[in-house]
Design a protein around this motif. Structure first.
Motif, PDB file in Angstrom:
ATOM      1  N   HIS A 175       1.706 -12.958   6.897  1.00 50.21           N
ATOM      2  CA  HIS A 175       2.252 -12.532   5.615  1.00 50.21           C
ATOM      3  C   HIS A 175       2.319 -13.648   4.574  1.00 50.21           C
ATOM      4  CE1 HIS A 175       3.659  -9.509   8.482  1.00 50.21           C
ATOM      5  NE2 HIS A 175       3.750  -8.681   7.461  1.00 50.21           N
ATOM      6  N   GLN A 214      -1.278  -9.691   5.160  1.00 52.91           N
ATOM      7  CA  GLN A 214      -0.354  -8.730   4.574  1.00 52.91           C
ATOM      8  C   GLN A 214       0.524  -9.425   3.533  1.00 52.91           C
ATOM      9  OE1 GLN A 214      -0.465  -5.462   5.322  1.00 52.91           O
ATOM     10  NE2 GLN A 214      -2.074  -5.837   6.842  1.00 52.91           N
ATOM     11  N   GLY A 215       1.087  -8.637   2.642  1.00 48.15           N
ATOM     12  CA  GLY A 215       2.042  -9.158   1.683  1.00 48.15           C
ATOM     13  C   GLY A 215       1.451 -10.212   0.777  1.00 48.15           C
ATOM     14  N   ARG A 216       2.142 -11.336   0.699  1.00 52.86           N
ATOM     15  CA  ARG A 216       1.703 -12.431  -0.161  1.00 52.86           C
ATOM     16  C   ARG A 216       0.322 -12.926   0.221  1.00 52.86           C
ATOM     17  NH1 ARG A 216       4.635 -18.371  -0.144  1.00 52.86           N
ATOM     18  NH2 ARG A 216       3.036 -19.474  -1.353  1.00 52.86           N
ATOM     19  N   LEU A 249      -2.130 -11.202   1.567  1.00 58.86           N
ATOM     20  CA  LEU A 249      -3.143 -10.227   1.134  1.00 58.86           C
ATOM     21  C   LEU A 249      -3.416 -10.345  -0.355  1.00 58.86           C
ATOM     22  CD1 LEU A 249      -4.971  -7.850   1.768  1.00 58.86           C
ATOM     23  CD2 LEU A 249      -2.997  -6.330   1.468  1.00 58.86           C
ATOM     24  N   THR A 250      -2.364 -10.571  -1.148  1.00 59.46           N
ATOM     25  CA  THR A 250      -2.555 -10.770  -2.589  1.00 59.46           C
ATOM     26  C   THR A 250      -3.426 -11.993  -2.855  1.00 59.46           C
ATOM     27  OG1 THR A 250      -0.387  -9.779  -3.012  1.00 59.46           O
ATOM     28  CG2 THR A 250      -1.354 -11.107  -4.772  1.00 59.46           C
ATOM     29  N   TRP A 251      -3.163 -13.066  -2.111  1.00 60.39           N
ATOM     30  CA  TRP A 251      -3.980 -14.273  -2.269  1.00 60.39           C
ATOM     31  C   TRP A 251      -5.444 -13.996  -1.902  1.00 60.39           C
ATOM     32  CZ3 TRP A 251      -6.370 -16.629   1.986  1.00 60.39           C
ATOM     33  CH2 TRP A 251      -7.043 -17.813   1.719  1.00 60.39           C
ATOM     34  N   TRP A 252      -5.683 -13.241  -0.825  1.00 57.73           N
ATOM     35  CA  TRP A 252      -7.053 -12.966  -0.399  1.00 57.73           C
ATOM     36  C   TRP A 252      -7.771 -12.081  -1.408  1.00 57.73           C
ATOM     37  CZ3 TRP A 252     -10.641 -14.970   2.263  1.00 57.73           C
ATOM     38  CH2 TRP A 252     -11.728 -14.218   2.727  1.00 57.73           C
ATOM     39  N   ASN A 253      -7.089 -11.112  -1.968  1.00 63.05           N
ATOM     40  CA  ASN A 253      -7.717 -10.263  -3.006  1.00 63.05           C
ATOM     41  C   ASN A 253      -8.088 -11.088  -4.227  1.00 63.05           C
ATOM     42  OD1 ASN A 253      -7.521  -7.909  -1.487  1.00 63.05           O
ATOM     43  ND2 ASN A 253      -5.489  -7.420  -2.276  1.00 63.05           N
ATOM     44  N   THR A 254      -7.296 -12.098  -4.535  1.00 60.88           N
ATOM     45  CA  THR A 254      -7.642 -12.995  -5.643  1.00 60.88           C
ATOM     46  C   THR A 254      -8.916 -13.775  -5.324  1.00 60.88           C
ATOM     47  OG1 THR A 254      -5.299 -13.240  -6.181  1.00 60.88           O
ATOM     48  CG2 THR A 254      -6.798 -14.878  -7.086  1.00 60.88           C
ATOM     49  N   GLN A 294     -11.838 -11.426  -5.890  1.00 61.76           N
ATOM     50  CA  GLN A 294     -12.138 -11.239  -7.311  1.00 61.76           C
ATOM     51  C   GLN A 294     -12.819 -12.461  -7.903  1.00 61.76           C
ATOM     52  OE1 GLN A 294      -8.440 -10.255  -9.184  1.00 61.76           O
ATOM     53  NE2 GLN A 294      -8.297  -8.234  -8.219  1.00 61.76           N
TER      54      GLN A 294
END
Length: 354
Positions: free
Chosen positions: A63, A101-103, A105-110, A113
């Motif tokens: 996470h 997951q969580g934080r 996952l946000t980092w990986w989506n960045t 992109q």
């Protein structure tokens, strides 16, 4: 019917033909076996290296809030799962990223992109680990782990705890003990002085050999009583226990008086716990009880009789007490506390209580 005789020349020709064809037969059989083995391996690899088979091992999620230690432990567990399932190099990052997951996952989506999905999925496992460590392993936390490993020492005779923590630190910061020689040197350096010299002189070739030797020597030293630190600690623990029991008994036999700041003894049944004091002739622990009025030992200020004038409660005279008051006994006496009426020289006050 007589048996048929074979022509020796024909038998010779057949044997020569069979011997000539045998190498080709053997090579064809070998090619077939290799092909079947390759097909079986390919089928096994394809079956094991699937996302369903990967998730069947119940890998842990990450996470991004677990800190440096949590990340390093997650990477270690993930590599074990990828190895067991024989995952292909191109699938490792894609499979592991599904557990963010969580934080995290946000980092990986960045990252996706910024780099693009195809370029992100083409990252090698080592590159993926480097990105995670740069994001979630603070340098300050890594430095603490490095310092702990560098100064890790064996406490007393507890070789098991020392060894377990050493293995954990070696996995968290492997760059400090990258080679087997470095791991052995660092492990032996932190051993107790009682066994350090013997392990060093044995010159172990592997870390496991050093661990086994340290454990054996520690057990022998414990049986022979060579660990002086354990003796001192045991003696100190016994002294602390005795002091604790004595203080508990002493606390029951005395209490602090709030108003006078002195100590008083409890009931007579508790006096036997203390010797008789040479100064006040009482049984007590600590210093003697001192009266704050007379500055004498052996009693409190509320019980002090020194300097107190006791008078009659009926007439206030200091010459007698109430139980000897003449008027209560119907005896004629002049009250010395009250003068006789000057107008009645021969008279006396009538007996009544004042």
């Amino acid at each position: 019917m007589p048996p048929r005789r074979e022509d020796p020349e024909i038998a010779r020709l057949v044997s020569e033909q069979i011997l000539a064809a045998l190498p080709n037969i053997v090579s064809q059989v070998a090619v077939g076996l290799n092909a079947n083995q390759a097909n079986n391996q390919g089928t096994t690899a394809n079956r094991d290296c699937t996302y369903k088979g990967f998730r069947a091992c119940n890998p842990k999620e990450f996470h991004g809030t677990e800190g440096a230690v949590g990340l390093l432990a997650w990477i270690e567990g993930m590599e074990s799962v990828l190895h067991i399932r024989i995952c292909a190099e191109g699938s490792k990052v894609e499979f592991a990223a599904c557990l963010l997951q969580g934080r995290a996952l946000t980092w990986w989506n960045t990252q996706i992109q910024t780099r693009g999905r195809e370029a992100t999925n083409r990252l090698t496992w080592e590159e993926f680990k480097k990105l995670l460590k740069e994001e979630y392993c603070l340098r300050s936390e890594i430095q603490k782990l490095e310092a702990e490993l560098w100064n890790h020492k064996m406490k007393g005779s507890d070789v098991e705890s020392y060894t377990a923590r050493f293995h954990k630190l070696a996995k968290l910061v492997p760059h400090l003990v990258s080679s087997e020689e470095n791991r052995i040197d660092r492990y032996v350096w932190g051993l107790a002085p009682e066994i350090w010299g013997n392990v060093t002189s044995a010159n172990p070739k592997t870390l496991q050999e050093a661990v086994n030797l340290a454990t054996k020597l520690t057990n022998n030293a414990i049986r022979s009583g060579s660990f002086a630190n354990d003796k001192v600690k045991g003696k100190r623990r016994m002294e602390v226990s005795v002091r604790k029991n004595f203080s508990e008994r002493g606390g029951k036999a005395q209490k602090v008086i709030k108003n006078f700041g002195a100590q008083t003894q409890t009931a007579e049944k508790d006096k036997g716990a203390y010797p008789r004091c040479d100064k006040c002739n009482n049984h007590h622990g600590g210093r003697c009880i001192i009266c704050l009025k007379s500055n004498k030992e052996g009693h409190f200020a509320k019980d002090c009789r020194n300097g107190r004038r006791r008078t009659c409660h009926e007439c206030g005279s200091p010459d007698h007490f109430r139980n000897a008051y003449p008027r209560l006994n119907r005896g004629p006496v002049t009250n010395p506390a009250r003068p006789v009426n000057q107008g009645n020289q021969g008279g006396q006050a009538r007996g009544r209580a004042f």
